[in-house]
Design an enzyme around this catalytic site. Structure first.
Site, PDB file in Angstrom:
ATOM      1  N   ASP A   1       0.915  -0.968   0.181  1.00  0.00           N
ATOM      2  CA  ASP A   1      -0.218   0.016  -0.156  1.00  0.00           C
ATOM      3  C   ASP A   1       0.929   1.199  -0.052  1.00  0.00           C
ATOM      4  O   ASP A   1       2.068   1.002  -0.238  1.00  0.00           O
ATOM      5  CB  ASP A   1      -1.212  -0.095   1.080  1.00  0.00           C
ATOM      6  N   HIS A   2       0.475   2.338   0.423  1.00  0.00           N
ATOM      7  CA  HIS A   2       1.029   3.566   0.318  1.00  0.00           C
ATOM      8  C   HIS A   2       1.783   3.556   1.465  1.00  0.00           C
ATOM      9  O   HIS A   2       3.182   4.459   1.167  1.00  0.00           O
ATOM     10  CB  HIS A   2       0.098   5.004   0.247  1.00  0.00           C
TER      11      HIS A   2
ATOM     12  N   ARG B   1      11.740 -30.785  13.835  1.00  0.00           N
ATOM     13  CA  ARG B   1      10.631 -30.355  14.828  1.00  0.00           C
ATOM     14  C   ARG B   1       9.684 -29.150  14.225  1.00  0.00           C
ATOM     15  O   ARG B   1       8.755 -28.844  14.746  1.00  0.00           O
ATOM     16  CB  ARG B   1      11.362 -30.033  16.078  1.00  0.00           C
ATOM     17  N   HIS B   2      10.646 -28.337  13.449  1.00  0.00           N
ATOM     18  CA  HIS B   2       9.650 -27.315  12.842  1.00  0.00           C
ATOM     19  C   HIS B   2       8.434 -27.688  11.987  1.00  0.00           C
ATOM     20  O   HIS B   2       7.475 -27.018  11.976  1.00  0.00           O
ATOM     21  CB  HIS B   2      10.682 -26.330  12.254  1.00  0.00           C
TER      22      HIS B   2
ATOM     23  N   CYS C   1       3.463  -2.746   4.092  1.00  0.00           N
ATOM     24  CA  CYS C   1       2.515  -1.549   4.123  1.00  0.00           C
ATOM     25  C   CYS C   1       3.035  -0.677   5.420  1.00  0.00           C
ATOM     26  O   CYS C   1       4.331  -1.034   5.377  1.00  0.00           O
ATOM     27  CB  CYS C   1       1.021  -2.107   4.918  1.00  0.00           C
TER      28      CYS C   1
ATOM     29  N   THR D   1       3.372  -0.773   8.550  1.00  0.00           N
ATOM     30  CA  THR D   1       3.808  -1.412   9.619  1.00  0.00           C
ATOM     31  C   THR D   1       4.311  -3.021   9.224  1.00  0.00           C
ATOM     32  O   THR D   1       5.137  -3.572   9.903  1.00  0.00           O
ATOM     33  CB  THR D   1       2.968  -1.603  10.948  1.00  0.00           C
TER      34      THR D   1
ATOM     35  N   HIS E   1      12.183 -21.585  10.647  1.00  0.00           N
ATOM     36  CA  HIS E   1      11.177 -22.169  11.665  1.00  0.00           C
ATOM     37  C   HIS E   1       9.719 -22.151  11.017  1.00  0.00           C
ATOM     38  O   HIS E   1       9.210 -23.236  11.445  1.00  0.00           O
ATOM     39  CB  HIS E   1      11.301 -21.363  12.908  1.00  0.00           C
TER      40      HIS E   1
HETATM   41  C1  RB5 Z   1      -1.860   3.104   6.445  1.00  0.00           C
HETATM   42  O1  RB5 Z   1      -1.975   4.379   6.682  1.00  0.00           O
HETATM   43  C2  RB5 Z   1      -1.493   2.047   7.254  1.00  0.00           C
HETATM   44  O2  RB5 Z   1      -2.414   1.865   8.156  1.00  0.00           O
HETATM   45  C3  RB5 Z   1      -1.136   0.749   6.540  1.00  0.00           C
HETATM   46  O3  RB5 Z   1      -0.121   0.897   5.664  1.00  0.00           O
HETATM   47  C4  RB5 Z   1      -0.678  -0.470   7.514  1.00  0.00           C
HETATM   48  O4  RB5 Z   1       0.324  -0.034   8.585  1.00  0.00           O
HETATM   49  C5  RB5 Z   1      -1.652  -1.270   8.123  1.00  0.00           C
HETATM   50  O5  RB5 Z   1      -1.497  -2.278   8.926  1.00  0.00           O
END
Ligand code: RB5
Length: 149
Positions: A8-9, A132-133, A65, A67, A98
């Site tokens: 995404d952005h 084991r994994h 994305c 995060t 793993h």
């Molecule tokens: C977009 O602003 C943000 O929420 C997305 O990129 C992501 O971090 C969501 O988990």
């Protein structure tokens, strides 16, 4: 080897460095978007990459994305997908060794493009450990079989 990528952005800042790493390795890329920094919805891209991997169109997938979390949650809703959010070379390595993750997810607001490329390299170069994994990953598949249609 074919790899589907999607972002995404919030993740697009990592895309160029990741494409360079994949191109260097001669890996065929299936680019599911997005293609610029306009605001979009990360589930659409998580689903597109996950479906490409689950269907066999791609061997593995890479997601980005802000995060790495939301797009990974979306991808993991597709049967057969093991997508891990990673933050450094160690977690990317473990994700392969793993967890036998078939999709790697990273955050464009968490890691630098240079680190993301190193993480992709580590994930691709690390074989699944088996043993084991394998038993633990099989338990994940059993949970999936019980809960997915
Ligand atoms: C977009 O602003 C943000 O929420 C997305 O990129 C992501 O971090 C969501 O988990």
């Amino acid at each position: 080897m074919k790899i589907a990528i999607g972002c995404d952005h919030g993740g697009i800042v990592l895309k160029e460095a990741i494409l360079a790493e994949l191109n260097k390795r001669g890996i065929e890329v299936i680019d599911k978007g997005c293609y610029d920094s306009s605001s979009v919805d990360y589930p659409d891209y998580g689903e597109a990459v996950a479906e490409a991997v689950a269907s066999g169109e791609a061997d593995k997938g890479i997601l980005m994305c802000g995060t790495g979390i939301g797009i990974a949650i979306a991808a993991n809703k597709v049967k057969g997908i093991r997508c891990g959010v990673c933050h450094d070379v160690f977690t990317a390595t473990m994700c392969a060794e793993h967890n036998n993750a078939n999709v790697l997810s990273m955050g464009g607001r968490v890691v630098s493009p240079a680190l993301a490329a190193q993480m992709v390299a580590a994930w691709l170069d690390t074989p699944f450990g088996g043993g084991r994994h394998a038993g633990r990953v099989a338990k994940i598949t059993a949970i999936e079989d019980k809960n997915f249609k």
